[in-house]
Design a protein around this motif. Structure first.
Motif, PDB file in Angstrom:
ATOM      1  N   GLU A 184       0.814  -1.221   0.000  1.00 37.86           N
ATOM      2  CA  GLU A 184       0.000   0.000   0.000  1.00 37.86           C
ATOM      3  C   GLU A 184       0.847   1.270   0.000  1.00 37.86           C
ATOM      4  OE1 GLU A 184      -3.464  -0.185  -0.251  1.00 37.86           O
ATOM      5  OE2 GLU A 184      -2.803  -2.237  -0.671  1.00 37.86           O
ATOM      6  N   CYS A 185       2.139   1.135  -0.227  1.00 40.17           N
ATOM      7  CA  CYS A 185       3.023   2.302  -0.248  1.00 40.17           C
ATOM      8  C   CYS A 185       3.023   2.913  -1.648  1.00 40.17           C
ATOM      9  CB  CYS A 185       4.448   1.918   0.167  1.00 40.17           C
ATOM     10  SG  CYS A 185       5.610   3.307   0.082  1.00 40.17           S
ATOM     11  N   SER A 186       2.329   4.023  -1.809  1.00 40.84           N
ATOM     12  CA  SER A 186       2.234   4.632  -3.142  1.00 40.84           C
ATOM     13  C   SER A 186       3.581   5.165  -3.610  1.00 40.84           C
ATOM     14  CB  SER A 186       1.202   5.758  -3.137  1.00 40.84           C
ATOM     15  OG  SER A 186       1.607   6.805  -2.285  1.00 40.84           O
ATOM     16  N   ASP A 187       4.426   5.653  -2.681  1.00 38.23           N
ATOM     17  CA  ASP A 187       5.739   6.164  -3.078  1.00 38.23           C
ATOM     18  C   ASP A 187       6.560   5.080  -3.789  1.00 38.23           C
ATOM     19  OD1 ASP A 187       5.158   8.590  -2.049  1.00 38.23           O
ATOM     20  OD2 ASP A 187       6.564   8.506  -0.370  1.00 38.23           O
ATOM     21  N   ILE A 246       5.110   4.645  -7.286  1.00 39.59           N
ATOM     22  CA  ILE A 246       5.379   5.795  -8.159  1.00 39.59           C
ATOM     23  C   ILE A 246       6.840   5.831  -8.601  1.00 39.59           C
ATOM     24  CG2 ILE A 246       5.485   8.319  -8.231  1.00 39.59           C
ATOM     25  CD1 ILE A 246       3.062   8.313  -6.305  1.00 39.59           C
ATOM     26  N   LYS A 260      -1.676   1.538 -10.335  1.00 40.48           N
ATOM     27  CA  LYS A 260      -1.800   0.936  -9.016  1.00 40.48           C
ATOM     28  C   LYS A 260      -1.612   1.999  -7.927  1.00 40.48           C
ATOM     29  CE  LYS A 260      -1.964  -2.310  -5.836  1.00 40.48           C
ATOM     30  NZ  LYS A 260      -3.261  -2.916  -5.443  1.00 40.48           N
ATOM     31  N   ALA A 261      -0.655   2.898  -8.117  1.00 42.64           N
ATOM     32  CA  ALA A 261      -0.412   3.969  -7.155  1.00 42.64           C
ATOM     33  C   ALA A 261      -1.631   4.862  -7.024  1.00 42.64           C
ATOM     34  CB  ALA A 261       0.802   4.795  -7.575  1.00 42.64           C
ATOM     35  N   GLN A 262      -2.301   5.098  -8.151  1.00 43.08           N
ATOM     36  CA  GLN A 262      -3.490   5.939  -8.125  1.00 43.08           C
ATOM     37  C   GLN A 262      -4.633   5.259  -7.370  1.00 43.08           C
ATOM     38  OE1 GLN A 262      -4.136   7.617 -11.970  1.00 43.08           O
ATOM     39  NE2 GLN A 262      -5.866   8.868 -11.327  1.00 43.08           N
ATOM     40  N   VAL A 281      -4.170   3.123  -4.886  1.00 44.15           N
ATOM     41  CA  VAL A 281      -3.776   3.115  -3.481  1.00 44.15           C
ATOM     42  C   VAL A 281      -3.955   4.495  -2.856  1.00 44.15           C
ATOM     43  CG1 VAL A 281      -1.788   2.890  -1.931  1.00 44.15           C
ATOM     44  CG2 VAL A 281      -2.191   1.173  -3.699  1.00 44.15           C
ATOM     45  N   GLN A 282      -3.621   5.545  -3.614  1.00 50.31           N
ATOM     46  CA  GLN A 282      -3.651   6.906  -3.072  1.00 50.31           C
ATOM     47  C   GLN A 282      -4.335   7.827  -4.094  1.00 50.31           C
ATOM     48  OE1 GLN A 282       0.195   8.913  -2.289  1.00 50.31           O
ATOM     49  NE2 GLN A 282      -0.338   8.801  -0.129  1.00 50.31           N
ATOM     50  N   ASN A 316      -3.530  11.703  -4.601  1.00 50.56           N
ATOM     51  CA  ASN A 316      -2.179  12.154  -4.948  1.00 50.56           C
ATOM     52  C   ASN A 316      -2.166  12.704  -6.376  1.00 50.56           C
ATOM     53  OD1 ASN A 316       0.542  12.527  -5.460  1.00 50.56           O
ATOM     54  ND2 ASN A 316       1.167  10.662  -4.394  1.00 50.56           N
ATOM     55  N   ASN A 335       1.018  12.187  -8.668  1.00 51.53           N
ATOM     56  CA  ASN A 335       1.129  10.900  -9.353  1.00 51.53           C
ATOM     57  C   ASN A 335       0.458  10.955 -10.723  1.00 51.53           C
ATOM     58  OD1 ASN A 335       1.500   8.019  -9.757  1.00 51.53           O
ATOM     59  ND2 ASN A 335      -0.674   7.814  -9.270  1.00 51.53           N
TER      60      ASN A 335
END
Length: 593
Positions: free
Chosen positions: A457-460, A463, A484-486, A488-489, A492, A495
């Motif tokens: 679940e770490c968007s950093d 990204i 996937k980052a989008q 999760v967060q 942001n 991103n």
């Protein structure tokens, strides 16, 4: 936080462009014109740039007679042009010998003698005299003579470059930029010296404009996500932990922590509750996410400083909120004051030093700014935040091995903090690119994958891995991680901007990138990065009026003077493009202001 690498040199040509211009825009690249970018002019170089000026042409003195083997031939009377040329040649000799006053006398004689309709010669005489004045540091005279030369020969690149340098010295940066831009265009962007001068002037102009604007700039109102994402980058910071939900510690007049007193009990056995202090109410605003009220409450607490036991905590809280609202000078005042306090909780001081060092790095970006992290390390050597943020600054300075070592120490101290893993493997990725060592590239990939597996679940992590993949041209795989980052967060916005840039690099479809920039602004209307990238794209598309609007909005949302300087450079470059094109009678595309 999330990736701090922005456009780098990955923005390629976006359109076929104009018939007479080919725009090459570099953002943050360490090359000439790196801070904002200028334009390559494809027309043939104009040959009428002034001849026989200093450093060019024949400097030999002209003789009044010509000898032959048989007899002396009586020469025709010299023309005024010949006499003027002789005076110029004599002046050149004085110039090369460093006799500038004598050179000026000769060039003045040439100017007075030469027929005014011999414009090429006259422009050279004025330009040469300007060169002599330049060596005497008489910059107003340099401007005057170069202007005279350019009135006679508007495409005299050497006079433009010399006047630009004089304007720069006189701190007339906008005029300097216009002149050096014209010189670059006339020379077909083949002069490295002119390109470097243009880059230098552009940066100086951006810095000057930012310094003026920053004095009257209103605080920004960052989104909740922006504040929370910033605080999430710390493990041991009392602000990030909302002071851990505990009642703040108290200190005596020497700053030594004292034990909390027993609760007071009234005569009827009821607990006597004290009215919450302004600081306690400010701390509560962290929990309720009423961030805009915190600075005012901290002001109230500090106004009663002699009776407050919460001065160190209040300074850290206000300094942090000032930082996030773009009140940089005020933030530095608070953080610096706290960092100098003795007998104060070491986590408070270390966090203040981390933030002060980061702010000073933004302003100065040099090794001196690292001293704040060194001091924090001495004060609180077991604080993983110190090593994490120290590593980030080293990464920005491309001190990759040192950065990796700091991230390793942060991981050792806080093994469940994912961002240190993320930044470490991005540093390894950068090392692979710099060293061209494929082994490091493989190490970075494996490291990212393990980090994502451990912290899904770490968007950093998602990204920066996507950014690393797009750097390698692996766009389909990068797209998967950006998406996937989008998920999760979803709040942001940065991103979404990064994904838009990746799309542009992948298939060159500007419309898709613009669509994603609009999406980013719908997620967060205060996303300064989205406006910045929109501006750079509109410059490349020739929509300069739209570009300038976007840059102005980005400047309004910027939260540091250094960031403003960068954005002003971009905007000024776009505005100067319009003026220079008009001055040189180059047709701008339709839609440009």
């Amino acid at each position: 936080m999330a990736t701090f690498t922005k456009v780098s040199n990955q923005l390629k040509e976006l359109t076929e462009g104009w018939s007479k211009w080919e725009i090459a825009l570099y953002v943050g690249a360490p090359v000439a014109l790196g801070v904002a970018g200028l334009w390559f002019y494809k027309n043939k170089k104009n040959s009428d740039n002034g001849k026989d000026s200093i450093g060019q042409g024949d400097n030999a003195e002209i003789s009044g007679t010509t000898k032959t083997t048989s007899k002396v031939v009586k020469e025709k009377p010299q023309s005024r042009q010949d006499i003027a040329q002789a005076a110029k040649n004599k002046g050149n000799k004085f110039f090369k010998d460093g006799c500038y006053e004598e050179a000026i006398t000769c060039y003045t004689e040439a100017i007075k003698t030469c027929p005014p309709d011999i414009k090429t010669d006259m422009s050279t005489f004025y330009q040469n005299r300007a060169a002599a004045y330049e060596n005497q540091k008489k910059y107003d005279k340099v401007v005057e003579d170069c202007t005279a030369a350019l009135q006679l020969n508007p495409k005299y690149s050497k006079a433009l470059a010399r006047r630009s340098k004089a304007y720069e010295t006189l701190e007339k940066y906008r005029e300097a930029l216009e002149d050096i831009t014209k010189a670059c265009l006339i020379e077909g962007f083949q002069s490295a010296a002119y390109l470097q001068a243009a880059d230098r002037v552009l940066k100086a102009l951006g810095k000057f404009k930012a310094s003026q604007e920053y004095k009257v700039k209103k605080p920004i109102h960052p989104s909740q996500f922006y504040i929370e994402n910033y605080l999430a980058g710390f493990v041991n910071d009392p602000v990030a932990l909302r002071f851990n939900g505990e009642k703040p510690a108290k200190y005596d007049e020497l700053g030594v922590k004292i034990k909390p007193e027993q609760e007071e009990i009234g005569e009827n056995g009821a607990v006597i509750l004290e009215k919450p202090s302004a600081f306690e109410r400010a701390k509560n605003c962290l929990t309720t996410k009423e961030y805009d009220q915190i600075i005012a409450l901290c002001d109230e607490e500090l106004a009663n400083e002699t009776n407050s036991p919460y001065i160190p905590e209040t300074l850290l809280l206000r300094g942090t909120m000032r930082l996030l609202h773009g009140i940089t000078n005020g933030a530095l005042d608070d953080l610096s004051r706290l960092a100098k306090m003795e007998n104060v909780d070491k986590a408070l001081r270390a966090t203040a030093l981390i933030r002060e060092g980061s702010l000073r790095m933004q302003r100065e970006s040099n090794d001196d700014s690292l001293s704040y992290f060194m001091q924090a390390e001495k004060i609180d050597p077991l604080n993983s935040d110190v090593y994490h943020h120290y590593g980030q600054q080293l990464l920005q300075l491309e001190k990759l091995d040192e950065a990796i070592a700091k991230f390793d120490k942060s991981i050792e101290l806080s093994p469940n903090f994912p961002t240190s893993y993320v930044q470490k493997y991005y540093a390894v990725h950068r090392k692979a690119i710099v060293s061209e060592n494929l082994t490091f590239l493989s190490d970075a990939k494996v490291g990212f994958e393990k980090t994502i597996e451990k912290f899904p679940e770490c968007s950093d992590a998602l990204i920066l891995f996507a950014q690393a993949l797009s750097d390698q041209g692996k766009f389909e795989e990068a797209e998967k991680y950006f998406k996937k980052a989008q998920e999760v967060q979803p709040r942001n916005a940065n991103n979404v901007v990064h994904r838009g840039l990746m799309m542009l690099q992948w298939n060159g479809k500007v419309d898709k990138t613009i669509e994603l920039l609009d999406e980013a602004l719908s997620v967060d209307s205060t996303c300064q990065y989205a406006y910045e990238i929109r501006g750079t794209i509109e410059v490349q598309r020739g929509n300069l009026s739209e570009a300038i609007k976007a840059f102005k909005k980005a400047i309004e949302l910027s939260n540091s003077e250094a960031e403003m300087a960068h954005l002003f450079s971009l905007m000024e470059a776009a505005e100067v493009q319009v003026k220079v094109a008009r001055d040189l009678n180059i047709q701008l595309p339709s839609g440009v202001m």
